[in-house]
Motif scaffolding. Structure first.
Motif, PDB file in Angstrom:
ATOM      1  N   LYS A 133      -4.102  -2.309   1.953  1.00 24.43           N
ATOM      2  CA  LYS A 133      -5.080  -2.558   0.900  1.00 24.43           C
ATOM      3  C   LYS A 133      -6.453  -2.741   1.528  1.00 24.43           C
TER       4      LYS A 133
ATOM      5  N   PHE B 140      -3.621  -0.689  -5.529  1.00 27.13           N
ATOM      6  CA  PHE B 140      -4.926  -1.318  -5.368  1.00 27.13           C
ATOM      7  C   PHE B 140      -6.009  -0.314  -5.749  1.00 27.13           C
TER       8      PHE B 140
ATOM      9  N   SER C   7      -9.893  -5.036  -2.134  1.00 28.90           N
ATOM     10  CA  SER C   7      -8.961  -4.057  -2.700  1.00 28.90           C
ATOM     11  C   SER C   7      -9.039  -3.946  -4.206  1.00 28.90           C
ATOM     12  N   ASN C   8      -9.525  -4.965  -4.884  1.00 23.78           N
ATOM     13  CA  ASN C   8      -9.596  -4.918  -6.333  1.00 23.78           C
ATOM     14  C   ASN C   8     -11.025  -4.997  -6.846  1.00 23.78           C
TER      15      ASN C   8
ATOM     16  N   GLU D 121      -7.696   1.436  -1.022  1.00 18.80           N
ATOM     17  CA  GLU D 121      -6.834   1.306   0.146  1.00 18.80           C
ATOM     18  C   GLU D 121      -7.578   1.852   1.361  1.00 18.80           C
TER      19      GLU D 121
ATOM     20  N   ALA E  53       0.830  -1.206   0.000  1.00 21.81           N
ATOM     21  CA  ALA E  53       0.000   0.000   0.000  1.00 21.81           C
ATOM     22  C   ALA E  53       0.868   1.261   0.000  1.00 21.81           C
TER      23      ALA E  53
END
Length: 384
Positions: A331, A300, A335-336, A303, A190
């Motif tokens: 993250k 990411f 995170s995605n 965060e 991060a």
């Protein structure tokens, strides 16, 4: 058995002698191993590595298998140590020390971690709160690593805060400046604000209290000065819930989700509680951050910043507000994935805002889209 030897032959006719040196060749042995090192950005890292062997071994360094070529920042010293001056976040990696001679080679690996952020911050705060102009207040902050947890500790004092505003500003103190996001302890990959933007950004903040007051802030981060201090300017305007100076104010731990909404663009939001004499009062806020898009983006989509152990007090004699906050950034839980109110944009990838007002029947009269959400409004004479 290695050493200097002399052979002497003698008879009645005379004496003859020869000298020789016996050398026992041996493969290299690392005698001084480099140790795992964690330093602040801008500091000098020294990775020590020494080896013995016969013939005397040469010591070279590589980074993840790629040889290091000495330049103005990275130098392999005559004693075999690797020196890195003005370390950068990008220098974080695993390094290899390799010692070689005719008999063989030996390798040892060591991780180096360079982490985000200046150790001092200073700036000015101007504007008006509750219709009170307070001239220029001055912010001074120090940032240190917490010895017992994975956080960084931000301690700050804002001076020249009039007594009519000081008590009310206690609950705002951590979001009154972006120091905590800029210097938060980075967990894993991060990035905090310093690593992401080199501390050059603009942040627009809006704070809304459950009792109806709204406060707006503009933060300008201007990088670091010659002493390595973060430079900030803050302009505030609006209203906050007024508090008595004798009231006991306790700011609860909170989190902020930072979302990459485009190149050089972030959106962050949070809700938190503070207590006044034991009574909980909620309030919410959001940040819109812009920075140089060439600096890249967060690793990411989302965060999460964690703020904890927040303490704050106002000293009426000094007209100063002091606070302490522990901050880290990692993250997000997802995170995605884009959070509610945002759609996935594969070009970044980014999380772009969804315009809920384009959907029919979202609101009965008028719909106003906002980042991550929307608001319904009614005509004059009606209320929602």
């Amino acid at each position: 058995d290695a050493g200097d030897y002399k052979c002497v032959a003698t008879n009645d006719a005379g004496v003859v002698e020869r000298s020789l040196t016996l050398t026992l060749q041996s493969p290299p042995v690392i005698t001084v191993e480099p140790v795992e090192t964690v330093i602040e950005a801008g500091a000098t890292a020294m990775l020590n590595c020494q080896a013995n062997g016969e013939p005397s071994p040469t010591v070279k360094w590589s980074r993840q298998g790629h040889p290091i070529v000495s330049d103005e920042r990275m130098t392999v010293l005559s004693n075999g140590s690797l020196r890195i001056v003005a370390a950068q976040k990008e220098d974080t990696s695993e390094y290899e020390c390799v010692a070689r001679n005719l008999m063989g080679s030996v390798l040892v690996r060591v991780p180096l971690t360079v982490q985000g952020g200046p150790s001092h911050a200073k700036g000015s705060i101007i504007g008006n709160i509750n219709d009170i102009e307070f001239g220029v207040a001055f912010l001074n902050a120090t940032v240190t690593d917490s010895p017992d947890s994975e956080t960084r500790v931000i301690q700050a004092k804002i001076t020249n805060v009039p007594q009519s505003l000081g008590p009310a500003m206690r609950k705002l103190i951590s979001i009154l400046s972006p120091v905590y996001w800029t210097t938060a302890k980075e967990i894993g990959e991060a990035m905090n604000g310093f690593t992401l933007t080199d501390a050059v950004f603009k942040r627009e903040t809006q704070v809304e209290f459950a009792t109806g007051e709204i406060l707006r802030m503009t933060h300008i981060a201007r990088g670091l000065d010659s002493d390595g201090s973060l430079l900030l300017d803050v302009v505030v305007s609006g209203r906050v819930l007024q508090l008595q100076s004798v009231a006991d104010v306790n700011v609860k731990d909170y989190t902020e989700d930072y979302i990459q909404t485009g190149p050089g663009q972030l959106y962050a939001h949070s809700t938190r509680l503070f207590t006044v004499d034991g009574v909980s009062v909620p309030y919410t806020w959001n940040h819109t951050i812009t920075y140089d898009y060439t600096k890249g983006k967060m690793p990411f989509l989302v965060e999460t910043l964690h703020a904890s152990s927040i303490t704050t007090e106002y000293n009426p004699l000094e007209e100063a507000v002091a606070f302490k906050i522990h901050a880290s950034i990692a993250k997000g839980d997802h995170s995605n994935q884009c959070p509610a109110g945002f759609g996935f944009d594969s070009t970044g990838p980014y999380c772009s805002d969804i315009d809920e007002c384009e959907t029919r029947h979202t609101c009965q009269h008028e719909c106003r889209n906002t980042l991550g959400s929307y608001q319904c409004t009614c005509p004059s004479g009606y209320r929602l």
